[in-house]
Scaffold this motif. Structure first.
Motif: not given
Length: 107
Positions: A35-40, A42-46
């Motif tokens: 989950x935290x890797x996925x959120x990281x 997503x935040x980089x792309x955003x």
């Protein structure tokens, strides 16, 4: 002998509980890690998307500033009169009077 068998069964159930608790903890940690890797990601792309928008807006702002400077240099008194502006006949200035800091009762 019966006591020993019950003790082995009881010990075995403790080991099973410890094993199941360890498996559940491992699965929970694996879930949170994913989950935290996925959120990281997503935040980089955003962040990259926002950075692109900032760059585009900065470029647009520069274009508007250039256009403003171009129009500002062509603005003359004759041009303003030709589009309808007139000189003010009477100039009124407002001066600030010092205000009284005390309250009074007016009857």
């Amino acid at each position: 002998m019966e006591k020993i068998i019950q003790n082995v069964i009881a010990t075995g159930s403790r080991e099973k509980k410890a094993f199941y608790i360890a498996i559940i903890a491992l699965l929970t940690m694996s879930f949170f890690y994913a989950y935290f890797v996925n959120q990281t990601v997503v935040n980089i792309v955003e962040r990259q998307s926002v950075q692109t928008k900032i760059t585009d807006l900065s470029s647009y702002l520069s274009e508007l500033e250039f256009e403003y400077m171009k129009h500002k240099s062509t603005l003359t008194l004759e041009h303003t009169k030709s589009i309808g502006f007139v000189d003010a006949d009477e100039t009124i200035f407002i001066s600030r009077r010092p205000t009284d800091t005390r309250l009074t009762l007016v009857e």
